[in-house]
Write an enzyme that holds these catalytic residues in place. Structure first.
Site, PDB file in Angstrom:
ATOM      1  N   ASP A   2       0.775  -1.295  -0.095  1.00 28.23           N
ATOM      2  CA  ASP A   2       0.059   0.165   0.196  1.00 28.23           C
ATOM      3  C   ASP A   2       0.884   1.333   0.096  1.00 28.23           C
ATOM      4  O   ASP A   2       2.056   1.108   0.310  1.00 28.23           O
ATOM      5  CB  ASP A   2      -0.879   0.007   1.111  1.00 28.23           C
ATOM      6  N   ASP A  52       3.819   3.102  -3.931  1.00 25.56           N
ATOM      7  CA  ASP A  52       2.899   4.143  -4.550  1.00 25.56           C
ATOM      8  C   ASP A  52       2.750   3.267  -5.938  1.00 25.56           C
ATOM      9  O   ASP A  52       3.628   3.237  -6.671  1.00 25.56           O
ATOM     10  CB  ASP A  52       3.237   5.580  -4.666  1.00 25.56           C
ATOM     11  N   ASN A  62      -6.091  -5.183  -5.761  1.00 32.86           N
ATOM     12  CA  ASN A  62      -7.259  -4.711  -5.082  1.00 32.86           C
ATOM     13  C   ASN A  62      -7.209  -3.172  -5.057  1.00 32.86           C
ATOM     14  O   ASN A  62      -8.126  -2.402  -4.967  1.00 32.86           O
ATOM     15  CB  ASN A  62      -7.164  -5.300  -3.510  1.00 32.86           C
ATOM     16  N   TYR A 115     -13.054   6.255 -13.215  1.00 35.21           N
ATOM     17  CA  TYR A 115     -13.200   5.085 -12.148  1.00 35.21           C
ATOM     18  C   TYR A 115     -14.006   4.081 -13.231  1.00 35.21           C
ATOM     19  O   TYR A 115     -13.523   2.653 -13.139  1.00 35.21           O
ATOM     20  CB  TYR A 115     -13.707   5.271 -10.989  1.00 35.21           C
ATOM     21  N   ILE A 118     -19.936  -1.446  -0.997  1.00 37.57           N
ATOM     22  CA  ILE A 118     -19.545  -1.765   0.362  1.00 37.57           C
ATOM     23  C   ILE A 118     -18.997  -0.732   1.334  1.00 37.57           C
ATOM     24  O   ILE A 118     -18.096   0.146   0.916  1.00 37.57           O
ATOM     25  CB  ILE A 118     -17.861  -2.462   0.047  1.00 37.57           C
ATOM     26  N   THR A 137     -16.937   0.978   3.923  1.00 36.51           N
ATOM     27  CA  THR A 137     -15.779   0.649   4.466  1.00 36.51           C
ATOM     28  C   THR A 137     -15.131   1.531   5.574  1.00 36.51           C
ATOM     29  O   THR A 137     -14.110   1.212   6.361  1.00 36.51           O
ATOM     30  CB  THR A 137     -14.695   0.732   3.169  1.00 36.51           C
TER      31      THR A 137
HETATM   32  N1  LIG Z   1     -16.099   0.093  -1.430  1.00 39.07           N
HETATM   33  C1  LIG Z   1     -16.953  -0.151  -2.266  1.00 39.07           C
HETATM   34  O1  LIG Z   1     -17.938   0.043  -2.597  1.00 39.07           O
HETATM   35  C2  LIG Z   1     -16.210  -0.703  -3.619  1.00 39.07           C
HETATM   36  C3  LIG Z   1     -17.180  -0.980  -4.812  1.00 39.07           C
HETATM   37  C4  LIG Z   1     -16.728  -1.829  -5.740  1.00 39.07           C
HETATM   38  C5  LIG Z   1     -15.390  -2.056  -6.137  1.00 39.07           C
HETATM   39  N2  LIG Z   1     -14.433  -1.603  -5.041  1.00 39.07           N
HETATM   40  C6  LIG Z   1     -13.048  -1.968  -5.194  1.00 39.07           C
HETATM   41  O2  LIG Z   1     -12.492  -2.615  -3.997  1.00 39.07           O
HETATM   42  C7  LIG Z   1     -11.099  -2.319  -3.979  1.00 39.07           C
HETATM   43  C8  LIG Z   1     -10.795  -1.670  -2.687  1.00 39.07           C
HETATM   44  O3  LIG Z   1     -11.821  -0.613  -2.264  1.00 39.07           O
HETATM   45  P1  LIG Z   1     -11.956   0.020  -0.978  1.00 39.07           P
HETATM   46  O4  LIG Z   1     -13.342   0.647  -0.967  1.00 39.07           O
HETATM   47  O5  LIG Z   1     -11.455  -0.805   0.072  1.00 39.07           O
HETATM   48  O6  LIG Z   1     -10.882   1.145  -1.052  1.00 39.07           O
HETATM   49  P2  LIG Z   1     -10.103   2.260   0.084  1.00 39.07           P
HETATM   50  O7  LIG Z   1      -9.994   3.422  -0.599  1.00 39.07           O
HETATM   51  O8  LIG Z   1     -10.770   1.918   1.372  1.00 39.07           O
HETATM   52  O9  LIG Z   1      -8.843   1.428   0.163  1.00 39.07           O
HETATM   53  C9  LIG Z   1      -7.958   1.491  -0.929  1.00 39.07           C
HETATM   54  C10 LIG Z   1      -6.535   1.202  -0.509  1.00 39.07           C
HETATM   55  O10 LIG Z   1      -5.553   1.345  -1.766  1.00 39.07           O
HETATM   56  C11 LIG Z   1      -4.720   1.925  -1.461  1.00 39.07           C
HETATM   57  N3  LIG Z   1      -4.267   2.783  -2.538  1.00 39.07           N
HETATM   58  C12 LIG Z   1      -4.679   3.787  -3.422  1.00 39.07           C
HETATM   59  N4  LIG Z   1      -4.052   4.347  -4.251  1.00 39.07           N
HETATM   60  C13 LIG Z   1      -2.945   3.791  -4.131  1.00 39.07           C
HETATM   61  C14 LIG Z   1      -1.629   3.624  -4.851  1.00 39.07           C
HETATM   62  N5  LIG Z   1      -1.391   4.575  -6.044  1.00 39.07           N
HETATM   63  N6  LIG Z   1      -0.532   2.964  -4.437  1.00 39.07           N
HETATM   64  C15 LIG Z   1      -0.796   1.928  -3.446  1.00 39.07           C
HETATM   65  N7  LIG Z   1      -1.843   1.852  -2.723  1.00 39.07           N
HETATM   66  C16 LIG Z   1      -3.007   2.690  -3.112  1.00 39.07           C
HETATM   67  C17 LIG Z   1      -5.002   3.204  -0.514  1.00 39.07           C
HETATM   68  O11 LIG Z   1      -4.173   3.889   0.416  1.00 39.07           O
HETATM   69  C18 LIG Z   1      -6.106   2.227   0.359  1.00 39.07           C
HETATM   70  O12 LIG Z   1      -5.381   1.610   1.494  1.00 39.07           O
HETATM   71  C19 LIG Z   1     -10.910  -1.210  -5.229  1.00 39.07           C
HETATM   72  O13 LIG Z   1     -10.315  -1.795  -6.365  1.00 39.07           O
HETATM   73  C20 LIG Z   1     -12.280  -0.669  -5.386  1.00 39.07           C
HETATM   74  O14 LIG Z   1     -12.314   0.045  -6.750  1.00 39.07           O
HETATM   75  C21 LIG Z   1     -14.894  -1.125  -3.806  1.00 39.07           C
END
Ligand SMILES: NC(=O)c1ccc[n+]([C@@H]2O[C@H](COP(=O)([O-])OP(=O)(O)OC[C@H]3O[C@@H](n4cnc5c(N)ncnc54)[C@H](O)[C@@H]3O)[C@@H](O)[C@H]2O)c1
Length: 258
Positions: free
Chosen positions: A37, A66, A93, A164, A197, A199
């Site tokens: 991360d 990153d 992810n 997105y 979801i 979070t």
């Molecule tokens: N939460 C939802 O409702 C939802 C719905 C559909 C899909 N998703 C997908 O699930 C996955 C996780 O989503 P989430 O809601 O847990 O997101 P989140 O924002 O809570 O967590 C994402 C994590 O990715 C890390 N991240 C972001 N950019 C980064 C980078 N450039 N380099 C390294 N790390 C990086 C962030 O620091 C964070 O810890 C994503 O692929 C998202 O598209 C989420």
């Protein structure tokens, strides 16, 4: 408790939300989890994922990277293999978003979303498959498994977020393409497509109008939780997912069915 016993699993975006739940569940199932991360602290607060895993008796390594930069993404798999000797499962992810419609999205915003959500997935998958192809197949004929976290918005429009939604559609396709081209060589590649979801990351989650809109749209009596997605990812990362590849498993409470 041993569905991933001893397997080395790399999870990107493992510090927060869904990635954090995946890392915790995989570790509880016996995996050695490489948690990648750009930040260690969870977006939603609390102890780091690595501390959480270790406190529960699991094994985890933290890697701060990153994924917006191509060199970092490309080097991550090789570093994990150098540290742990192999990579069994890659979970793509990590993702970012802009939350703007077409006319408000700048080229720089579009390119950043694609760098993290698509190019990094491409580079990580490329490095993982390259490594996995050097390995002997397991008892199920599998050399390695890839689970890509896509989205329901890879299939239906993402309201007011063109960069997105388009990037997630690319991830859905990439999973099918890798399954198509490398299935005969023992690479299993699937996607998990979450619906809404909760979070704890704030933003639209804190807006009662958005939450009401999501709940009204979903046939399920509640919105999703990170654990819901983690269990689907676990299934696809485990030996239980047999003869399944190129699939994108909806974890959306029936949203896209209705
Ligand atoms: N939460 C939802 O409702 C939802 C719905 C559909 C899909 N998703 C997908 O699930 C996955 C996780 O989503 P989430 O809601 O847990 O997101 P989140 O924002 O809570 O967590 C994402 C994590 O990715 C890390 N991240 C972001 N950019 C980064 C980078 N450039 N380099 C390294 N790390 C990086 C962030 O620091 C964070 O810890 C994503 O692929 C998202 O598209 C989420």
């Amino acid at each position: 408790m041993d569905r991933l016993d001893g397997r080395v699993c790399l999870v990107t975006g493992a510090s927060s939300g869904i990635g954090r739940a995946i890392a915790g569940l995989f570790a509880a199932e016996g995996a050695v989890v490489v948690c990648a991360d750009r930040r260690a602290d969870p977006v939603e607060g609390g102890e780091t994922t690595v501390d959480l895993v270790r406190r529960a008796g699991g094994r985890a390594q933290e890697v701060l990277v990153d994924l917006g930069g191509p060199e970092a993404a490309a080097g991550l798999v090789d570093a994990a293999v150098a540290e742990h000797g192999r990579l069994d499962v890659l979970v793509n992810n990590a993702a970012t978003y802009v939350s703007k419609p077409l006319l408000d999205t700048t080229l720089a915003e579009w390119e950043h979303v694609f760098a993290v959500n698509v190019t990094a997935v491409f580079l990580l998958t490329q490095a993982a498959v390259r490594h996995m192809l050097t390995r002997e197949p397991d008892a199920f004929g599998v050399r390695g498994r890839i689970v890509n976290v896509s989205s329901q918005h890879g299939f239906v429009g993402a309201p007011l977020d063109i960069a997105y939604g388009t990037s997630k559609s690319a991830v859905v396709y990439l999973s099918r393409q890798v399954a198509t081209d490398y299935g005969h060589s023992g690479i299993v590649c699937n996607g998990v497509a979450p619906g809404k979801i909760m979070t704890g990351k704030g933003g639209r989650e804190d807006d009662p109008d958005w939450v009401r809109r999501w709940q009204e749209r979903s046939p399920y009596p509640r919105l999703g939780r990170p654990d819901d997605v983690a269990h689907a990812a676990l299934f696809l990362a485990s030996d239980e997912a047999r003869y399944i590849s190129g699939e994108n498993l909806m974890v959306d409470g029936g949203w896209s069915a209705s």
